[in-house]
Design a protein around this motif. Structure first.
Motif, PDB file in Angstrom:
ATOM      1  N   LEU A   4       0.847  -1.182   0.000  1.00  0.00           N
ATOM      2  CA  LEU A   4       0.000   0.000   0.000  1.00  0.00           C
ATOM      3  C   LEU A   4       0.888   1.238   0.000  1.00  0.00           C
ATOM      4  N   THR A   5       0.528   2.224  -0.789  1.00  0.00           N
ATOM      5  CA  THR A   5       1.224   3.505  -0.782  1.00  0.00           C
ATOM      6  C   THR A   5       0.273   4.547  -0.226  1.00  0.00           C
ATOM      7  N   LEU A   6       0.752   5.347   0.726  1.00  0.00           N
ATOM      8  CA  LEU A   6      -0.076   6.428   1.252  1.00  0.00           C
ATOM      9  C   LEU A   6       0.786   7.624   1.569  1.00  0.00           C
ATOM     10  N   ALA A   7       0.157   8.759   1.670  1.00  0.00           N
ATOM     11  CA  ALA A   7       0.850  10.009   1.983  1.00  0.00           C
ATOM     12  C   ALA A   7       0.345  10.521   3.321  1.00  0.00           C
ATOM     13  N   LEU A   8       1.269  10.874   4.194  1.00  0.00           N
ATOM     14  CA  LEU A   8       0.908  11.478   5.472  1.00  0.00           C
ATOM     15  C   LEU A   8       0.862  12.991   5.276  1.00  0.00           C
ATOM     16  N   ASP A   9      -0.192  13.613   5.788  1.00  0.00           N
ATOM     17  CA  ASP A   9      -0.275  15.065   5.708  1.00  0.00           C
ATOM     18  C   ASP A   9      -0.828  15.615   7.014  1.00  0.00           C
ATOM     19  N   GLU A  10      -0.967  16.918   7.074  1.00  0.00           N
ATOM     20  CA  GLU A  10      -1.378  17.581   8.323  1.00  0.00           C
ATOM     21  C   GLU A  10      -2.751  17.128   8.824  1.00  0.00           C
ATOM     22  N   ARG A  11      -3.616  16.686   7.949  1.00  0.00           N
ATOM     23  CA  ARG A  11      -4.944  16.236   8.365  1.00  0.00           C
ATOM     24  C   ARG A  11      -4.877  14.948   9.179  1.00  0.00           C
ATOM     25  N   MET A  12      -3.772  14.223   9.089  1.00  0.00           N
ATOM     26  CA  MET A  12      -3.619  12.946   9.786  1.00  0.00           C
ATOM     27  C   MET A  12      -2.848  13.075  11.097  1.00  0.00           C
ATOM     28  N   MET A  14      -1.614  13.124  14.727  1.00  0.00           N
ATOM     29  CA  MET A  14      -2.131  12.472  15.930  1.00  0.00           C
ATOM     30  C   MET A  14      -2.441  13.504  17.007  1.00  0.00           C
ATOM     31  N   VAL A  15      -1.749  14.635  16.960  1.00  0.00           N
ATOM     32  CA  VAL A  15      -2.003  15.740  17.885  1.00  0.00           C
ATOM     33  C   VAL A  15      -2.384  16.944  17.032  1.00  0.00           C
ATOM     34  N   PRO A  16      -3.645  17.376  17.094  1.00  0.00           N
ATOM     35  CA  PRO A  16      -4.078  18.501  16.268  1.00  0.00           C
ATOM     36  C   PRO A  16      -3.170  19.721  16.447  1.00  0.00           C
ATOM     37  N   GLY A  17      -2.879  20.374  15.337  1.00  0.00           N
ATOM     38  CA  GLY A  17      -2.052  21.576  15.375  1.00  0.00           C
ATOM     39  C   GLY A  17      -0.564  21.306  15.261  1.00  0.00           C
ATOM     40  N   THR A  18      -0.176  20.027  15.207  1.00  0.00           N
ATOM     41  CA  THR A  18       1.242  19.719  15.039  1.00  0.00           C
ATOM     42  C   THR A  18       1.513  19.313  13.596  1.00  0.00           C
ATOM     43  N   PRO A  38      -6.544   0.725  17.811  1.00  0.00           N
ATOM     44  CA  PRO A  38      -5.362   1.544  17.513  1.00  0.00           C
ATOM     45  C   PRO A  38      -4.141   1.194  18.359  1.00  0.00           C
ATOM     46  N   LEU A  39      -4.326   0.641  19.544  1.00  0.00           N
ATOM     47  CA  LEU A  39      -3.195   0.279  20.392  1.00  0.00           C
ATOM     48  C   LEU A  39      -2.722  -1.124  20.050  1.00  0.00           C
ATOM     49  N   ALA A  40      -1.418  -1.323  20.106  1.00  0.00           N
ATOM     50  CA  ALA A  40      -0.851  -2.632  19.777  1.00  0.00           C
ATOM     51  C   ALA A  40      -1.270  -3.682  20.792  1.00  0.00           C
TER      52      ALA A  40
END
Length: 75
Positions: A4-12, A14-18, A38-40
Motif C-alpha cells: 500500500l502507498t499512502l501520503a501522510l499530511d497535516e490532516r492525519m 495524531m495531535v491537532p495543530g502539530t 489503535p493500540l498494539a
C-alpha cells in the motif's frame, strides 16, 4: 491489499495543530491490528522505520516484519 502507498499530511496529525515539520527526528510505525484497535496488542503485525528528519526525507518504506508480543530474534 498490500503493498500500500499512502501520503501522510497535516490532516492525519495524531495531535491537532502539530506538523511532521515541527520535529527533527521521527519514526513511522505501521501496524495491522487483528482486533481493529489503535493500540498494539499481542499478535498484531508491525513494522517501523529508523528515525529520520522529515524536513530532509520525502518518502520512506515501512516493512511489516514483526509480530507484537513475539520473542525477538537473536542477531
Amino acid at each position: 491489499e498490500l503493498p500500500l502507498t499512502l501520503a501522510l499530511d497535516e490532516r492525519m496529525a495524531m495531535v491537532p495543530g502539530t506538523s511532521l515539520a515541527d520535529f527533527e527526528s521521527v519514526r513511522v510505525v505501521a501496524r495491522i491490528s487483528r482486533a481493529g484497535r489503535p493500540l498494539a496488542s499481542a499478535g498484531d503485525l508491525e513494522g517501523e522505520t529508523a528515525a529520520f528528519n522529515p524536513r530532509r526525507t520525502n518518502a520512506v518504506d515501512v516493512v511489516i516484519d514483526s509480530v507484537v508480543g513475539a520473542p525477538a530474534e537473536a542477531p
